[in-house]
Write an enzyme that holds these catalytic residues in place. Structure first.
Site, PDB file in Angstrom:
ATOM      1  CD  GLN A 266      -1.048  -0.290   3.749  1.00 53.73           C
ATOM      2  OE1 GLN A 266      -2.127   0.301   3.845  1.00 53.73           O
ATOM      3  NE2 GLN A 266      -0.617  -1.136   4.682  1.00 53.73           N
TER       4      GLN A 266
ATOM      5  CG  HIS B 189      -9.464   1.971  17.130  1.00 53.50           C
ATOM      6  ND1 HIS B 189      -8.722   3.117  16.910  1.00 53.50           N
ATOM      7  CD2 HIS B 189      -9.115   1.119  16.130  1.00 53.50           C
ATOM      8  CE1 HIS B 189      -7.944   2.950  15.858  1.00 53.50           C
ATOM      9  NE2 HIS B 189      -8.174   1.753  15.362  1.00 53.50           N
TER      10      HIS B 189
ATOM     11  CD  GLU C 225      -4.794   2.420  12.856  1.00 56.99           C
ATOM     12  OE1 GLU C 225      -5.578   3.203  12.300  1.00 56.99           O
ATOM     13  OE2 GLU C 225      -4.988   1.176  12.931  1.00 56.99           O
TER      14      GLU C 225
ATOM     15  CG  ASP D  13      -1.050  -5.230   9.518  1.00 57.01           C
ATOM     16  OD1 ASP D  13      -0.479  -5.116   8.407  1.00 57.01           O
ATOM     17  OD2 ASP D  13      -1.965  -4.478   9.893  1.00 57.01           O
TER      18      ASP D  13
ATOM     19  CG  ASP E 223      -2.920 -13.816   3.793  1.00 57.90           C
ATOM     20  OD1 ASP E 223      -3.551 -12.763   3.600  1.00 57.90           O
ATOM     21  OD2 ASP E 223      -3.392 -14.937   3.532  1.00 57.90           O
ATOM     22  N   GLY E 224      -3.623 -12.743   6.851  1.00 51.63           N
ATOM     23  CA  GLY E 224      -4.656 -13.155   7.789  1.00 51.63           C
ATOM     24  C   GLY E 224      -5.267 -14.500   7.453  1.00 51.63           C
TER      25      GLY E 224
ATOM     26  CG  ASP F 257      -9.926  -2.254  12.089  1.00 53.80           C
ATOM     27  OD1 ASP F 257     -10.758  -1.754  11.314  1.00 53.80           O
ATOM     28  OD2 ASP F 257      -9.143  -1.578  12.778  1.00 53.80           O
TER      29      ASP F 257
ATOM     30  N   PRO G 276     -10.083  -5.146  -7.773  1.00 51.49           N
ATOM     31  CG  PRO G 276      -9.350  -6.592  -9.463  1.00 51.49           C
ATOM     32  CD  PRO G 276      -9.936  -5.224  -9.250  1.00 51.49           C
TER      33      PRO G 276
END
EC number: 2.5.1.16
Length: 286
Positions: free
Chosen positions: A27, A57, A81, A100, A138-139, A156, A164
């Site tokens: 990103q 949050h 965060e 994350d 990776d989650g 989250d 995509p």
């Protein structure tokens, strides 16, 4: 910074100072000063600001904490965060796995945001030296390897995108089913589910449909002071009214919310009429 909200609709942020900017493998991240204080942007979208991050949050996590049978083991996917991990520990969690995919972005947040992890706190979490352990992966992969159930699973992520995007699959029903399966009998799975505003509610409508297909019971929470809605999926239907149970359990919650009280819990749990009509349009799978 120009943020796309819906087709033909954008929102402009005046960034008076760019504190840091980088393009990670996943990103484009910008942290800068805006009229809402130090603010985090990912791929041009506001993720959190110093002014509103606690409202966001708490709206994400507090209802799930109140719906869970207990709060000892918590899994957080995204939420780079670190605020959600901190709130979970404050609420009594003794084991928090924070997953994350973007280590560079998480470390950047710890260095430059005035909320969430500090640098030393993150280093300890990366080494698993306290109640929080950070995993850079990776989650989907992490969830597929889980063998011990969690009391609360928090997903989250940036808003689901029409184009995509790597994280889109973590909104799909297949991933929700995996999260449901690793939640305990009294476990809860909660996600950021989009915005209820009429002209940008496509993500929320899709999330509502998927949650109702996957979970026995679904509790809506639309923040009364933010623009986001959140969905909590219960792995098993509870005998009592879940919304009334949230309000009743609030005084005993170890963490004391600053932006949510019993009245807002009840009022914010009423889904928009558009969603309340959707079960008729999209019947639940049996």
């Amino acid at each position: 910074m120009t943020e796309t909200l819906a087709p033909g609709l954008t929102r402009s942020w005046r960034v008076s100072e760019v504190i840091c900017e980088t393009r990670t493998p996943y990103q484009h991240v910008v942290i800068g000063r805006t009229c809402q204080g130090v603010s985090l942007f990912s791929d041009g979208e506001r993720q959190s600001t110093e002014l509103s991050q606690l409202v966001y949050h708490e709206a994400l996590l507090v209802p799930a904490l109140l719906l869970a049978g207990r709060v000892e083991r918590v899994l957080v996917i995204g939420s780079g965060e670190g605020v959600v991990s901190q709130l979970a520990v404050a609420a009594g969690a003794t084991h928090v796995d924070h997953v994350d995919i973007d280590a560079e972005a998480v470390r950047m947040c710890a260095r430059h945001l005035p909320y969430g992890y500090g640098v030393d706190e993150l280093r300890s979490a990366e080494r698993g030296l306290g109640p929080v352990t950070v995993h850079y992966c990776d989650g989907w992969t992490f969830v597929s390897r889980v063998r011990v159930p969690y009391d609360v699973v928090v997903v989250d992520l940036p808003d689901e995108r029409a184009e995509p995007a790597q994280h889109n699959r973590l909104y799909d029903a297949d991933f929700l089913e995996r999260c449901r399966d690793i939640a305990g009998v009294a476990g809860v799975v909660v996600t950021q589910a989009g915005c209820p505003t009429l002209w940008r509610n496509g993500s929320l409508r899709g999330a509502w449909r998927r949650f109702r297909d996957v979970f026995d019971d679904v509790v809506y929470f639309g923040s009364d002071e933010h623009e986001w809605a959140f969905l909590s999926g219960l792995s098993a239907r509870r005998p009592d009214d879940p919304v009334a149970a949230m309000a009743a359990r609030l005084p005993a919650l170890r963490y004391r919310p600053r932006t949510i009280d019993a009245e807002s819990l009840v009022s914010s749990a009423v889904p928009p009429k558009t969603l309340r009509r959707l079960p008729d349009m999209w019947p639940r799978s049996q």
